[in-house]
Design an enzyme around this catalytic site. Structure first.
Site, PDB file in Angstrom:
ATOM      1  N   THR A 138       0.854  -1.192   0.000  1.00 31.62           N
ATOM      2  CA  THR A 138       0.000   0.000   0.000  1.00 31.62           C
ATOM      3  C   THR A 138       0.891   1.244   0.000  1.00 31.62           C
ATOM      4  O   THR A 138       2.028   1.191   0.469  1.00 31.62           O
ATOM      5  CB  THR A 138      -0.841  -0.018   1.291  1.00 31.62           C
ATOM      6  N   ILE A 181     -13.179  -4.999   1.327  1.00 31.28           N
ATOM      7  CA  ILE A 181     -12.682  -3.650   1.557  1.00 31.28           C
ATOM      8  C   ILE A 181     -11.726  -3.706   2.735  1.00 31.28           C
ATOM      9  O   ILE A 181     -12.016  -4.336   3.760  1.00 31.28           O
ATOM     10  CB  ILE A 181     -13.864  -2.685   1.834  1.00 31.28           C
ATOM     11  N   GLY A 182     -10.589  -3.039   2.604  1.00 31.21           N
ATOM     12  CA  GLY A 182      -9.583  -3.030   3.663  1.00 31.21           C
ATOM     13  C   GLY A 182      -9.589  -1.714   4.407  1.00 31.21           C
ATOM     14  O   GLY A 182     -10.570  -0.979   4.407  1.00 31.21           O
ATOM     15  N   ASP A 183      -8.470  -1.387   5.007  1.00 28.02           N
ATOM     16  CA  ASP A 183      -8.424  -0.188   5.838  1.00 28.02           C
ATOM     17  C   ASP A 183      -8.169   1.092   5.057  1.00 28.02           C
ATOM     18  O   ASP A 183      -8.530   2.178   5.534  1.00 28.02           O
ATOM     19  CB  ASP A 183      -7.318  -0.330   6.894  1.00 28.02           C
ATOM     20  N   THR A 230      -0.462   1.304   6.903  1.00 33.59           N
ATOM     21  CA  THR A 230      -0.242   0.222   5.958  1.00 33.59           C
ATOM     22  C   THR A 230       0.014  -1.052   6.735  1.00 33.59           C
ATOM     23  O   THR A 230       0.517  -0.996   7.858  1.00 33.59           O
ATOM     24  CB  THR A 230       0.972   0.530   5.052  1.00 33.59           C
ATOM     25  N   GLY A 231      -0.327  -2.181   6.129  1.00 34.04           N
ATOM     26  CA  GLY A 231      -0.076  -3.450   6.799  1.00 34.04           C
ATOM     27  C   GLY A 231      -1.324  -4.299   6.794  1.00 34.04           C
ATOM     28  O   GLY A 231      -2.095  -4.296   5.847  1.00 34.04           O
ATOM     29  N   GLU A 232      -1.526  -5.022   7.873  1.00 33.05           N
ATOM     30  CA  GLU A 232      -2.660  -5.931   7.946  1.00 33.05           C
ATOM     31  C   GLU A 232      -3.952  -5.133   8.113  1.00 33.05           C
ATOM     32  O   GLU A 232      -4.244  -4.624   9.201  1.00 33.05           O
ATOM     33  CB  GLU A 232      -2.454  -6.886   9.122  1.00 33.05           C
ATOM     34  N   GLY A 233      -4.702  -5.032   7.042  1.00 34.44           N
ATOM     35  CA  GLY A 233      -5.891  -4.171   7.010  1.00 34.44           C
ATOM     36  C   GLY A 233      -6.863  -4.427   8.128  1.00 34.44           C
ATOM     37  O   GLY A 233      -7.402  -3.508   8.751  1.00 34.44           O
TER      38      GLY A 233
END
Lengths: 328, 324
Positions: free
Chosen positions: A199, A228-230, A249-252
């Site tokens: 991201t 949908i992610g973060d 960024t990272g694990e949503g």
């Protein structure tokens, strides 16, 4: 008047075995984006314009997981999402499920500026894109060979590939260095030793002390269509207010559960922590088992990073001439 | 400590002149849902189950803007969204863009429990619904004549309406402006301080296709952690930028405010006419503040207090049952 500052990221979680050429390539892109942003700031552009401009650069370059180079859904297609927030007025715009829009962050900006809403997704967002006349391309434009082979591997392992790496135990935030040589890197049970794109995001404070943030992504490799992610969620992947601006960024899923971006700002606003203290606290205390990173700037011209992964592609520049691009 | 539950059927410009024919079924629905929720808590059902079952009831009622009775997009269709959060684990699930799923809140729960993700939307969410075999229905199930009328009025007035005005009769008093109802929600806490929140909605009248509001955004319309559980309602765009639900909890945690103080603080800082919320704390307290004309709401606590209301307490026409 405040000294302006800009920070960018290309994702948290980097394989320590990443070939040097790839690291250099990533550094070059980040440097270029910082230069673009700094030029805009010197020219007096407001923070919200600068974050959009810089994230457009990051989206266009295939090196990172956004726009061209986005991670693929399990169907092998690209579904992109982005959000932008102008701390001056806390206006925001977000988009999800884009399949043809060349620069998702710019569509998010148009949602903010030209629609009565804050968030548009999927067919409705694509329709809005056409109404607004933004540049659209075929979905195949966004798909790279590298990502197609990563998708294949993820399917073979029948798992989702998070675009980050699990660090060695005991690694702390921000100051994380290369802990141990060959770490057994696992993601969702899958051993990873291949570079996967991330991201992207940008945060800026301009000379007026106004902050803005923008984040853009293709999401998780092998994600379910419609996931949908973060990144497009205000308060999770992106947030900006009078005090600061944050892009994560990272694990949503972990970032959403911890409303990470808003939490950093809330720690500053309600608990009176400094920017770096707020960032460190949020990374350490709010993520539980989740792996993530973030960049932040404050209305005072400070810059802060935080991550609990091994590495985060990042860089910053400040008005006094300081420039830095780093991975570990 | 003790259990507590609060639920809402939307905040907005509910005129004091709102006719009895409109009020009675809504009050009855609130009472019915409150009773269901209280019975479940008394039977020691986990708060997560309680908020889901209450919101399912609210979705099934045509009186409120969720599930059956959802307002319509500019295309005359329904696009429903919902969100559920477990304060104990901070696990959550959200869905958007549903057009056939009878109970969006239950699909949100399935996203939480049966996928590695938190949020699924539109075609992907509908496909997941079919994989899971949840109950689906033709759009005619969700669309009510009232909402067809509302859409028509909103189009005539060329604006996006946040549901509740008087235009059932075809007049849109300009003094009311964009009234702001929509959304149903429920928050609950058990005797052990375990919290949960759930919210569901059809969104804004005449919204653009693909428009997502605050309801499915964790921290905006829905939030629960170990301090409190919050479900917000009103103008989605305002709730998103103010991260309403998260802020109530953050004020308690970071600034040491009580539930009531935190909720009041957030409501005051959001532009007037835009927001309402229900919240419960780990200690079994309840608060239901709003800065709109009214908010359909109900609550009950273990010590016997219960309340059902529309307008601010003390305004004529409000129903209160201080002794249950």
């Amino acid at each position: 008047m405040v000294g302006w500052a800009i920070a960018v990221h290309g994702g948290a979680g980097v394989d320590p075995g990443l070939p040097v050429e790839r690291q250099e390539e990533a550094r070059r892109v980040l440097e270029r984006c910082l230069r673009v942003g700094a030029a805009g700031l010197r020219a007096g552009l407001p923070a919200v314009d600068v974050v959009e401009m810089v994230v457009r650069e990051l989206e266009t370059d295939p090196v990172f997981n956004s726009g061209r180079g986005s991670a693929l859904t399990r169907k092998g297609t690209v579904e992109m999402e982005a959000s932008i927030m102008d701390g001056h007025g806390r206006r925001c715009g977000a988009v999800s499920g884009l399949t043809t829009v060349k620069n998702p962050v710019s569509l998010a900006r148009l949602v903010m500026d030209r629609s009565p809403h804050s968030y548009l997704a999927f067919d409705g967002a694509e329709e809005f894109a056409r109404e607004q006349g933004v540049e659209v391309v075929d979905n195949s434009y966004f798909i790279t060979e590298e990502n197609m082979s990563m998708l294949k591997r993820a399917k073979e392992a029948n798992s989702i590939m998070y675009d980050y790496r699990v660090p060695a135990p005991g690694v702390d935030s921000a100051s994380a260095g290369l802990e141990g040589a060959k770490v057994g890197l696992l993601m969702n049970g899958l051993r990873i030793s291949v570079y996967a794109p991330e991201t992207v995001g940008c945060v800026v404070v301009d000379s007026n002390g106004w902050c803005a943030a923008a984040t853009s992504t293709g999401g998780l490799m092998n994600k379910m269509s419609g996931r949908i992610g973060d990144s497009p969620l205000i308060g999770s992947g992106t947030y900006a207010c009078g005090d600061c601006a944050v892009s994560c960024t990272g694990e949503g899923e972990a970032i959403i559960r911890s409303t990470l971006a808003r939490d950093v700002a809330a720690l500053v606003e309600y608990k009176g922590l400094s920017l770096q203290e707020a960032v460190d606290y949020a990374i350490k205390e709010r993520l539980d088992e989740g792996m993530a990173g973030l960049i932040a700037v404050s209305s005072n011209g400070e810059v802060a990073y935080g991550f609990n992964t091994i590495g985060m592609f990042r860089g910053c520049a400040t008005e006094d001439g300081f420039v830095e691009v780093t991975i570990w | 400590m003790g259990w507590a539950i609060a639920l809402h059927g939307g905040a907005g410009d509910i005129p004091l002149s709102f006719p009895v024919e409109g009020r009675a079924p809504r009050e009855a629905a609130l009472r019915h849902c409150l009773e269901l929720g209280v019975a479940a808590l008394k039977a020691n059902r986990p708060p997560l189950d309680v908020v889901e079952l209450v919101v399912r009831e609210l979705e099934n009622s045509p009186c409120f803007n969720a599930g059956k009775g959802s307002v319509l997009t500019t295309n005359g269709t329904v696009e429903m969204e919902a969100c559920i959060m477990d304060g104990n684990t901070k696990k959550c699930g959200a869905v958007s863009g549903l057009s056939t799923v009878v109970n969006a809140i239950s699909l949100a729960r399935l996203v939480m429990e049966r996928t590695p993700h938190i949020y699924l939307a539109f075609d992907g969410a509908e496909a997941f619904a079919r994989e899971q075999g949840v109950e689906t229905a033709h759009s005619s199930h969700f669309i009510t004549p009232e909402n067809v009328e509302r859409l028509k009025n909103a189009k005539e007035a060329k604006r996006v309406q946040i549901d509740f005005t008087e235009p059932i009769k075809g007049t849109i008093p300009s003094s009311i402006g964009d009234s702001q109802i929509g959304t149903v929600g429920c928050v609950a806490v058990d005797g052990h301080g375990i919290l949960a929140s759930a919210t569901s909605t059809g969104g804004l009248v005449n919204k653009m296709a693909g428009r997502i509001g605050d309801t499915p955004i964790i921290g905006a319309g829905t939030y629960a952690n170990s301090y409190c559980a919050v479900s917000a309602t009103g103008k989605g765009e305002s709730i998103i930028q103010a991260t309403v639900a998260r802020d109530v909890a953050a004020l308690m945690e970071y600034k040491g405010l009580s539930l009531k103080e935190a909720a009041a603080y957030v409501i005051e800082r959001t532009p007037k006419g835009n927001v309402g919320l229900v919240a419960v704390s780990a200690n079994g307290e309840v608060t239901m503040p709003f800065n709109t004309t009214g908010m359909f709401r109900a609550c009950a606590t273990e010590d016997g207090y219960s309340e059902i209301g529309i307008w601010p307490s003390g305004i004529n026409g409000d129903l209160e049952y201080p002794n249950k």
